[in-house]
Design a protein around this motif. Structure first.
Motif, PDB file in Angstrom:
ATOM      1  N   ASP A 286       0.825  -1.205   0.000  1.00 35.10           N
ATOM      2  CA  ASP A 286       0.000   0.000   0.000  1.00 35.10           C
ATOM      3  C   ASP A 286       0.858   1.253   0.000  1.00 35.10           C
ATOM      4  O   ASP A 286       0.580   2.211  -0.729  1.00 35.10           O
ATOM      5  CB  ASP A 286      -0.928  -0.017   1.220  1.00 35.10           C
TER       6      ASP A 286
ATOM      7  N   HIS B 106       2.336   1.637  -3.439  1.00 36.97           N
ATOM      8  CA  HIS B 106       1.326   2.029  -4.427  1.00 36.97           C
ATOM      9  C   HIS B 106       0.979   3.501  -4.299  1.00 36.97           C
ATOM     10  O   HIS B 106       0.820   4.210  -5.305  1.00 36.97           O
ATOM     11  CB  HIS B 106       0.072   1.168  -4.249  1.00 36.97           C
ATOM     12  N   ARG B 107       0.865   3.995  -3.073  1.00 34.73           N
ATOM     13  CA  ARG B 107       0.554   5.410  -2.883  1.00 34.73           C
ATOM     14  C   ARG B 107       1.697   6.301  -3.365  1.00 34.73           C
ATOM     15  O   ARG B 107       1.463   7.386  -3.908  1.00 34.73           O
ATOM     16  CB  ARG B 107       0.233   5.683  -1.420  1.00 34.73           C
ATOM     17  N   ARG B 108       2.932   5.868  -3.173  1.00 35.96           N
ATOM     18  CA  ARG B 108       4.068   6.650  -3.668  1.00 35.96           C
ATOM     19  C   ARG B 108       4.046   6.739  -5.183  1.00 35.96           C
ATOM     20  O   ARG B 108       4.394   7.776  -5.772  1.00 35.96           O
ATOM     21  CB  ARG B 108       5.376   6.006  -3.208  1.00 35.96           C
TER      22      ARG B 108
ATOM     23  N   HIS C 252       1.246   6.145  -7.253  1.00 34.32           N
ATOM     24  CA  HIS C 252      -0.008   6.554  -7.893  1.00 34.32           C
ATOM     25  C   HIS C 252      -0.849   7.527  -7.075  1.00 34.32           C
ATOM     26  O   HIS C 252      -1.876   7.998  -7.559  1.00 34.32           O
ATOM     27  CB  HIS C 252      -0.865   5.313  -8.177  1.00 34.32           C
ATOM     28  N   GLY C 253      -0.445   7.828  -5.865  1.00 32.81           N
ATOM     29  CA  GLY C 253      -1.262   8.661  -5.002  1.00 32.81           C
ATOM     30  C   GLY C 253      -2.348   7.844  -4.319  1.00 32.81           C
ATOM     31  O   GLY C 253      -2.462   6.630  -4.496  1.00 32.81           O
ATOM     32  N   ALA C 254      -3.174   8.518  -3.540  1.00 32.08           N
ATOM     33  CA  ALA C 254      -4.231   7.830  -2.806  1.00 32.08           C
ATOM     34  C   ALA C 254      -5.309   7.343  -3.777  1.00 32.08           C
ATOM     35  O   ALA C 254      -5.656   8.044  -4.729  1.00 32.08           O
ATOM     36  CB  ALA C 254      -4.849   8.753  -1.767  1.00 32.08           C
TER      37      ALA C 254
ATOM     38  N   HIS D 128      -6.482   4.164   5.289  1.00 33.43           N
ATOM     39  CA  HIS D 128      -7.110   5.188   4.437  1.00 33.43           C
ATOM     40  C   HIS D 128      -8.341   5.756   5.143  1.00 33.43           C
ATOM     41  O   HIS D 128      -9.480   5.474   4.754  1.00 33.43           O
ATOM     42  CB  HIS D 128      -7.496   4.575   3.090  1.00 33.43           C
TER      43      HIS D 128
ATOM     44  N   THR E   4     -10.759   7.776   2.701  1.00 28.56           N
ATOM     45  CA  THR E   4     -11.076   7.203   1.392  1.00 28.56           C
ATOM     46  C   THR E   4     -12.355   6.377   1.483  1.00 28.56           C
ATOM     47  O   THR E   4     -12.635   5.759   2.513  1.00 28.56           O
ATOM     48  CB  THR E   4      -9.915   6.302   0.913  1.00 28.56           C
TER      49      THR E   4
END
Length: 374
Positions: free
Chosen positions: A72, A75-77, A79-81, A102, A105
C-alpha cells in the motif's frame, strides 16, 4: 483508481474476481493489493468452532497484513491515494486495516457472508456467535458502502441505506467452459447428466438432494430414461448424504476437483443442482452454483425462494425447499427430451445477465454517486 484490497482468494472464492472484472468492464481502473490468507471457508469456520486454532489464523493474518501495508505504501508513492478501496470477500478483518490505512477514502466492503449467520447455520451457538456478531458490527462500521448479494441480506444491515445489492455472478472461466449456449450433447441423447458440488452444508440441503436422487435414479432407470449423478465435495452432511445413496446405481462421488477444472466438469452435465434447504440462511441466498451453472450452459434446478425467484426465477427450474419428492419429480420430468430442451433455452437466456459487467452495475452507480468515476 480503485484498489481491490485484502487477503481474499479469488481462485477458491471467485466473488472478488467477479467484482474486479465487473468494475473494469465499466471502465474503472482497478489495481489489486492482495495476499491470500490461504484458508478455505471450511477451515475458517473450523477455527471459529475450535478456538484453540485461532492463533494460527492470527499469525497468518499478521504476515499477510505486513505485506499489504508494504504494498500500500509503495502504491501510494507511485499513484497517489486511491479513489476507493474494495475489500474482498471474507474481509471482516481486512476492512479494519483498510480503514486505518485510508481514513478519508471511500471503503467498499463485499459483505457476502455475515460471520454470525454462517456459524449459526453450521451449528455454532452461544458465546462464539455473540463474538462473531460483534465482528460483523465492527466490519460494517469500517465501511462506507456495503455490498450484499440479496435484498434479504441488505435488510440485515444496521443501516440498510449503506447497502448495495450486487448478485453473485459468475467468473469468465465458466462462460469459456461452454462458449456456445446450445452446444453439448443434444437433449434426450444418453442419460440425463446431473451434477452437484459444494461443502455439503445444511444451507445446501445435501440430504434433501441425496433423498431426491435415491428416489429419482431407480425410477428413471425403470422408465428407460436413466439419470447419472456426479457429486463433488466433502463437508458437514457428506456422510449422511452418502448413507442415503448407499447402493444406488448411477452415482459418482468426487471428493475434490481443482477450481480451474470445475467449470469444464460442470459444463459436461445437463443439470446443475443448487440448494434445497429451508434454513433461515437457505431462504436468504442465491448461491454461487446457480450463476455458475447458468454460465456453464446447464439447466439449474434449485429451491423456490424469494431471492432466487426475484433474481433469476424465469430462467431456473424451481422446486419447493426441503422437498425431496418434488426435486425427484422435476429431475424425472427433465429426462423428457422436449422438457429438457425448453429448460435449456430458458437457462441460456440468462447467461448475459450473470456476467461480471452486468451484476456490478449497481456498485458502479453507488460509486458514481460518491464521485468515484472511471
Amino acid at each position: 483508481m480503485i484498489v481491490a484490497f485484502g487477503t481474499y482468494d479469488a481462485a477458491r472464492h471467485p466473488r472478488a474476481g467477479i467484482l474486479v472484472a465487473g468494475l473494469r468492464a465499466h471502465r474503472h481502473t482497478v489495481a489489486e493489493l492482495n495476499h491470500p490468507l490461504g484458508f478455505s471457508t471450511a477451515e475458517r469456520v473450523r477455527m471459529l468452532r475450535q478456538p484453540w486454532r485461532l492463533p494460527l489464523l492470527l499469525l497468518r493474518l499478521l504476515a499477510c497484513w505486513a505485506l499489504l501495508v508494504r504494498d500500500d505504501v509503495a502504491h501510494r508513492r507511485a499513484h497517489g491515494a486511491p479513489d476507493a478501496l474494495l475489500v474482498g470477500y471474507l474481509g471482516h478483518f481486512d476492512v479494519v486495516l483498510a480503514r486505518l490505512l485510508h481514513p478519508r477514502t471511500t471503503v467498499v466492503l463485499d459483505h457476502l457472508v455475515f460471520a454470525a449467520d454462517t456459524a449459526t447455520d453450521r451449528g455454532a451457538a452461544g458465546l462464539r456467535v455473540t463474538l462473531l456478531r460483534g465482528l460483523d458490527r465492527l466490519a460494517l462500521a469500517c465501511a462506507d458502502v456495503v455490498v450484499l448479494d440479496t435484498d434479504e441480506h441488505r435488510a440485515m444491515l444496521p443501516d440498510p441505506s449503506r447497502g448495495v445489492v450486487v448478485p453473485v455472478g459468475a467468473p469468465d472461466a465458466w462462460f469459456r467452459a461452454h462458449p456456445v449456449p446450445d452446444g453439448g450433447t443434444p437433449a434426450g441423447q444418453g442419460p440425463l447428466r446431473v451434477v452437484f458440488y459444494g461443502l455439503f452444508t445444511p444451507l445446501q440441503g445435501a440430504t434433501v438432494m441425496a433423498e431426491a436422487l435415491a428416489d429419482a435414479l431407480p425410477r428413471a432407470a425403470a422408465t428407460g430414461r436413466p439419470i447419472e449423478a456426479t457429486l463433488v465435495g466433502h463437508g458437514q452432511d457428506y456422510a449422511a448424504a452418502r448413507a442415503v445413496l448407499d447402493g444406488v446405481a448411477g452415482v459418482r462421488w468426487l471428493d475434490w476437483v481443482e477450481p480451474e477444472a470445475l467449470p469444464a466438469l460442470v459444463a459436461g452435465h445437463d443439470v446443475c443442482l443448487g440448494i434445497f434447504s429451508d434454513t433461515p440462511k437457505g431462504l436468504r441466498v442465491v448461491p454461487n452454483k446457480v450463476f455458475q451453472g447458468l454460465a456453464a450452459g446447464c439447466v439449474v434446478v434449485t429451491s423456490d425462494t424469494a431471492p432466487q425467484r426475484r433474481q433469476l426465477g424465469e430462467h431456473l427450474e424451481l422446486v419447493p425447499p426441503a422437498d425431496p419428492a418434488a426435486l425427484a419429480d422435476r429431475l424425472l420430468a427433465l429426462t423428457d427430451r422436449d422438457r429438457l430442451a425448453a429448460a435449456r433455452a430458458r437457462a441460456a437466456a440468462a447467461r448475459d445477465a450473470v456476467r461480471p459487467g452486468a451484476v456490478v452495475g449497481p456498485l458502479d452507480a453507488a460509486l458514481t454517486a460518491r464521485g468515484v468515476r472511471p
